[in-house]
Design a protein around this motif. Structure first.
Motif, PDB file in Angstrom:
ATOM      1  N   TYR A 166    -103.881   1.791   4.176  1.00  0.00           N
ATOM      2  CA  TYR A 166    -102.974   2.908   4.446  1.00  0.00           C
ATOM      3  C   TYR A 166    -103.730   4.107   5.015  1.00  0.00           C
ATOM      4  O   TYR A 166    -104.815   4.471   4.540  1.00  0.00           O
ATOM      5  CB  TYR A 166    -102.248   3.355   3.177  1.00  0.00           C
ATOM      6  N   GLY A 168    -102.593   8.124   6.265  1.00  0.00           N
ATOM      7  CA  GLY A 168    -101.565   9.137   6.427  1.00  0.00           C
ATOM      8  C   GLY A 168    -102.080  10.290   7.270  1.00  0.00           C
ATOM      9  O   GLY A 168    -103.139  10.861   6.959  1.00  0.00           O
ATOM     10  N   HIS A 183     -97.214   7.549   8.770  1.00  0.00           N
ATOM     11  CA  HIS A 183     -97.670   6.635   7.720  1.00  0.00           C
ATOM     12  C   HIS A 183     -98.023   5.297   8.365  1.00  0.00           C
ATOM     13  O   HIS A 183     -97.139   4.608   8.898  1.00  0.00           O
ATOM     14  CB  HIS A 183     -96.582   6.445   6.673  1.00  0.00           C
ATOM     15  N   THR A 185     -99.568   1.608   7.810  1.00  0.00           N
ATOM     16  CA  THR A 185     -99.977   0.551   6.887  1.00  0.00           C
ATOM     17  C   THR A 185    -100.509  -0.620   7.700  1.00  0.00           C
ATOM     18  O   THR A 185    -100.003  -0.928   8.776  1.00  0.00           O
ATOM     19  CB  THR A 185     -98.801   0.093   6.008  1.00  0.00           C
TER      20      THR A 185
END
Length: 246
Positions: A166, A168, A183, A185
């Motif tokens: 992840y 951000g 975001h 992933t």
């Protein structure tokens, strides 16, 4: 992006992370405990109730909870946990939608007020809270503090979280007081997934002025739900406003 494009069925299905992140006991427990204390013997109304992260455990503590929620997919996830009789929800915008009754406590948590993308909408949210509370009722806002001090001159992006799988990143438009959270992933393959959420960030002092316009006075401001002091270094705050016109 429209809010109904962001909070779609796919996002709603992936929103809950039981036991970790914002669903961790050490995050959720103090939140629910403080809101229950503020509600006392009265009822509570949650703006942007979502999947019921806060509302479901708060209702289990005996606080009657009603919600307002714009996203039908998020509401569908809430309905897997609690029916309409247990937690009634009005589908609509938290700046304008009306729920039946009056409440000792109205609250909006986890930066959700910043999903309203104009100052006018955010002021309307405060005024909507004022319409729903009983005399001397409270409006609670949990909100991050803009991290503009971390932006070097000419830079518009900040990494706010980085862990395996992840990433951000927040991108800022400081002229228009807007940011977009990205975001990302990913896994060991070459494939990744990106979701984005636009926001209008609000300084604490601006939030207080919005409250005054709606007839609220600031009662308390802490750095977290545990009641830690709010300082110049606090990354977020929990602000409790009380209706002044009674």
């Amino acid at each position: 992006m429209r809010q109904d494009e962001i909070w779609d069925a796919d996002t709603a299905r992936r929103y809950d992370t039981p036991g970790v992140g914002m669903f961790a006991d050490d995050v959720l427990g103090p939140t629910v405990a403080r809101l229950a204390e503020l509600a006392g013997d009265g009822a509570a109304l949650e703006f942007a109730i979502g999947t019921g992260r806060v509302a479901v455990p708060l209702a289990r503590r005996g606080v009657p909870v009603t919600g307002i929620e714009l996203s039908r997919p998020m509401l569908a996830e809430l309905r897997r946990k609690a029916d309409e009789a247990t937690i009634p929800v009005v589908v609509g915008d938290m700046a304008t939608a009306e729920a039946p009754g009056r409440f000792a406590l109205v609250y909006v948590v986890f930066n959700s007020i910043s999903n309203l993308l104009t100052q006018a909408e955010q002021v309307a949210c405060f005024r909507n809270a004022a319409r729903h509370v009983v005399p001397r009722g409270r409006f609670v806002v949990e909100l991050g503090v803009p991290e503009l001090r971390k932006l070097p001159p000419g830079q518009t992006a900040l990494v706010f979280h980085d862990e395996p799988g992840y990433l951000g990143v927040d991108t800022y438009d400081v002229l228009n007081q807007q940011l977009v959270s990205h975001h990302v992933t990913y896994d060991d393959s070459r494939q990744g997934r990106v979701s984005r959420s636009p926001q209008r960030y609000i300084w604490p002092s601006e939030l207080d002025l919005m409250a005054q316009l709606a007839g609220f006075d600031l009662e308390t401001r802490h750095a977290d739900w545990h009641g830690a002091p709010f300082t110049a270094e606090s990354p977020s705050h929990v602000s409790v406003y009380r209706l002044a016109n009674a």
